[in-house]
Scaffold this motif. Structure first.
Motif, PDB file in Angstrom:
ATOM      1  N   THR A  24       0.855  -1.184   0.000  1.00 37.47           N
ATOM      2  CA  THR A  24       0.000   0.000   0.000  1.00 37.47           C
ATOM      3  C   THR A  24       0.892   1.235   0.000  1.00 37.47           C
ATOM      4  O   THR A  24       1.843   1.308   0.780  1.00 37.47           O
ATOM      5  N   VAL A  25       0.591   2.197  -0.853  1.00 34.82           N
ATOM      6  CA  VAL A  25       1.322   3.457  -0.906  1.00 34.82           C
ATOM      7  C   VAL A  25       0.392   4.564  -0.437  1.00 34.82           C
ATOM      8  O   VAL A  25      -0.765   4.646  -0.853  1.00 34.82           O
ATOM      9  N   CYS A  26       0.920   5.413   0.444  1.00 34.73           N
ATOM     10  CA  CYS A  26       0.169   6.563   0.955  1.00 34.73           C
ATOM     11  C   CYS A  26       0.860   7.837   0.483  1.00 34.73           C
ATOM     12  O   CYS A  26       2.074   7.979   0.629  1.00 34.73           O
ATOM     13  N   CYS A  27       0.088   8.743  -0.072  1.00 39.93           N
ATOM     14  CA  CYS A  27       0.602  10.061  -0.462  1.00 39.93           C
ATOM     15  C   CYS A  27      -0.187  11.111   0.316  1.00 39.93           C
ATOM     16  O   CYS A  27      -1.407  11.200   0.183  1.00 39.93           O
ATOM     17  N   ILE A  28       0.516  11.870   1.137  1.00 43.02           N
ATOM     18  CA  ILE A  28      -0.091  12.964   1.890  1.00 43.02           C
ATOM     19  C   ILE A  28       0.334  14.268   1.231  1.00 43.02           C
ATOM     20  O   ILE A  28       1.525  14.514   1.052  1.00 43.02           O
ATOM     21  N   THR A  29      -0.645  15.077   0.855  1.00 45.12           N
ATOM     22  CA  THR A  29      -0.381  16.374   0.234  1.00 45.12           C
ATOM     23  C   THR A  29      -0.633  17.471   1.259  1.00 45.12           C
ATOM     24  O   THR A  29      -1.675  17.482   1.926  1.00 45.12           O
ATOM     25  N   LEU A  30       0.326  18.379   1.376  1.00 45.20           N
ATOM     26  CA  LEU A  30       0.215  19.484   2.323  1.00 45.20           C
ATOM     27  C   LEU A  30      -0.348  20.725   1.650  1.00 45.20           C
ATOM     28  O   LEU A  30      -0.447  20.790   0.419  1.00 45.20           O
ATOM     29  N   ASP A  31      -0.688  21.720   2.450  1.00 42.81           N
ATOM     30  CA  ASP A  31      -1.282  22.945   1.919  1.00 42.81           C
ATOM     31  C   ASP A  31      -0.322  23.754   1.050  1.00 42.81           C
ATOM     32  O   ASP A  31      -0.747  24.638   0.319  1.00 42.81           O
ATOM     33  N   ASN A  32       0.962  23.444   1.091  1.00 42.35           N
ATOM     34  CA  ASN A  32       1.915  24.100   0.190  1.00 42.35           C
ATOM     35  C   ASN A  32       2.244  23.205  -1.009  1.00 42.35           C
ATOM     36  O   ASN A  32       3.180  23.460  -1.741  1.00 42.35           O
ATOM     37  N   TRP A  33       1.472  22.140  -1.173  1.00 39.56           N
ATOM     38  CA  TRP A  33       1.549  21.157  -2.255  1.00 39.56           C
ATOM     39  C   TRP A  33       2.762  20.233  -2.162  1.00 39.56           C
ATOM     40  O   TRP A  33       3.028  19.456  -3.061  1.00 39.56           O
ATOM     41  N   PHE A  34       3.494  20.289  -1.059  1.00 38.87           N
ATOM     42  CA  PHE A  34       4.558  19.318  -0.815  1.00 38.87           C
ATOM     43  C   PHE A  34       3.902  17.968  -0.561  1.00 38.87           C
ATOM     44  O   PHE A  34       2.849  17.893   0.072  1.00 38.87           O
ATOM     45  N   GLU A  35       4.507  16.908  -1.056  1.00 35.04           N
ATOM     46  CA  GLU A  35       3.945  15.567  -0.872  1.00 35.04           C
ATOM     47  C   GLU A  35       4.918  14.682  -0.106  1.00 35.04           C
ATOM     48  O   GLU A  35       6.120  14.708  -0.358  1.00 35.04           O
ATOM     49  N   VAL A  36       4.364  13.929   0.816  1.00 33.23           N
ATOM     50  CA  VAL A  36       5.124  12.924   1.554  1.00 33.23           C
ATOM     51  C   VAL A  36       4.538  11.574   1.167  1.00 33.23           C
ATOM     52  O   VAL A  36       3.327  11.370   1.224  1.00 33.23           O
ATOM     53  N   ILE A  37       5.412  10.668   0.737  1.00 36.14           N
ATOM     54  CA  ILE A  37       4.954   9.355   0.269  1.00 36.14           C
ATOM     55  C   ILE A  37       5.641   8.277   1.090  1.00 36.14           C
ATOM     56  O   ILE A  37       6.862   8.341   1.326  1.00 36.14           O
ATOM     57  N   TRP A  38       4.851   7.297   1.504  1.00 32.99           N
ATOM     58  CA  TRP A  38       5.406   6.162   2.216  1.00 32.99           C
ATOM     59  C   TRP A  38       4.616   4.919   1.844  1.00 32.99           C
ATOM     60  O   TRP A  38       3.463   5.015   1.460  1.00 32.99           O
ATOM     61  N   SER A  39       5.247   3.779   1.980  1.00 28.91           N
ATOM     62  CA  SER A  39       4.556   2.532   1.653  1.00 28.91           C
ATOM     63  C   SER A  39       4.653   1.545   2.813  1.00 28.91           C
ATOM     64  O   SER A  39       5.506   1.678   3.688  1.00 28.91           O
ATOM     65  N   SER A  40       3.765   0.576   2.791  1.00 27.90           N
ATOM     66  CA  SER A  40       3.791  -0.516   3.754  1.00 27.90           C
ATOM     67  C   SER A  40       3.415  -1.790   3.009  1.00 27.90           C
ATOM     68  O   SER A  40       2.764  -1.744   1.968  1.00 27.90           O
ATOM     69  N   ALA A  41       3.846  -2.904   3.547  1.00 28.48           N
ATOM     70  CA  ALA A  41       3.539  -4.174   2.890  1.00 28.48           C
ATOM     71  C   ALA A  41       3.549  -5.300   3.914  1.00 28.48           C
ATOM     72  O   ALA A  41       4.251  -5.236   4.921  1.00 28.48           O
ATOM     73  N   CYS A  42       2.785  -6.314   3.616  1.00 25.13           N
ATOM     74  CA  CYS A  42       2.818  -7.510   4.452  1.00 25.13           C
ATOM     75  C   CYS A  42       3.726  -8.536   3.791  1.00 25.13           C
ATOM     76  O   CYS A  42       4.042  -8.440   2.607  1.00 25.13           O
ATOM     77  N   VAL A  43       4.141  -9.510   4.550  1.00 20.62           N
ATOM     78  CA  VAL A  43       5.048 -10.529   4.031  1.00 20.62           C
ATOM     79  C   VAL A  43       4.326 -11.475   3.080  1.00 20.62           C
ATOM     80  O   VAL A  43       4.816 -11.801   2.004  1.00 20.62           O
ATOM     81  N   ASP A  44       3.138 -11.882   3.467  1.00 17.74           N
ATOM     82  CA  ASP A  44       2.374 -12.851   2.684  1.00 17.74           C
ATOM     83  C   ASP A  44       1.078 -12.208   2.224  1.00 17.74           C
ATOM     84  O   ASP A  44       0.336 -11.652   3.036  1.00 17.74           O
ATOM     85  N   GLU A  45       0.807 -12.260   0.948  1.00 21.29           N
ATOM     86  CA  GLU A  45      -0.400 -11.610   0.413  1.00 21.29           C
ATOM     87  C   GLU A  45      -1.683 -12.146   1.047  1.00 21.29           C
ATOM     88  O   GLU A  45      -2.703 -11.453   1.059  1.00 21.29           O
ATOM     89  N   LYS A  46      -1.663 -13.344   1.604  1.00 21.26           N
ATOM     90  CA  LYS A  46      -2.850 -13.879   2.301  1.00 21.26           C
ATOM     91  C   LYS A  46      -3.179 -13.055   3.540  1.00 21.26           C
ATOM     92  O   LYS A  46      -4.310 -13.050   4.001  1.00 21.26           O
ATOM     93  N   ASP A  47      -2.168 -12.354   4.084  1.00 17.06           N
ATOM     94  CA  ASP A  47      -2.348 -11.553   5.292  1.00 17.06           C
ATOM     95  C   ASP A  47      -2.723 -10.100   4.984  1.00 17.06           C
ATOM     96  O   ASP A  47      -2.834  -9.292   5.901  1.00 17.06           O
ATOM     97  N   PHE A  48      -2.884  -9.763   3.712  1.00 16.14           N
ATOM     98  CA  PHE A  48      -3.151  -8.371   3.346  1.00 16.14           C
ATOM     99  C   PHE A  48      -4.523  -7.938   3.859  1.00 16.14           C
ATOM    100  O   PHE A  48      -5.531  -8.589   3.627  1.00 16.14           O
ATOM    101  N   ASN A  49      -4.517  -6.832   4.593  1.00 16.15           N
ATOM    102  CA  ASN A  49      -5.742  -6.187   5.056  1.00 16.15           C
ATOM    103  C   ASN A  49      -5.600  -4.716   4.695  1.00 16.15           C
ATOM    104  O   ASN A  49      -4.745  -4.012   5.258  1.00 16.15           O
TER     105      ASN A  49
END
Length: 77
Positions: A24-49
């Protein structure tokens, strides 16, 4: 003084994208249009929530905002 309300006030948009089968990738946009991007992942796709991994990516992205705004606040002292 820097607090969570100040940081959250600057967020204008949050977007999440599921990549592949377990990332999953998260993009947070600020009021000055700066973007912070981070991702997370599980080890096994069966565990994806989707909600859990969105929250994980969002949490780390917000932690990065603490670093960014903390640095900026230090410069203004």
């Amino acid at each position: 003084m820097l607090d969570i309300d100040t940081i959250m006030w600057h967020i204008v948009k949050e977007e999440f994208v599921r990549m592949w089968k377990k990332t999953t990738v998260c993009c947070i946009t600020l009021d000055n249009w700066f973007e912070v991007i981070w991702s997370s992942a599980c080890v096994d796709e069966k565990d994806f929530n989707e909600k859990i991994w969105q929250n994980e990516a969002r949490g780390v992205a917000i932690d990065k905002l603490w670093e960014l705004y903390g640095f900026a606040e230090h410069l203004s002292e």
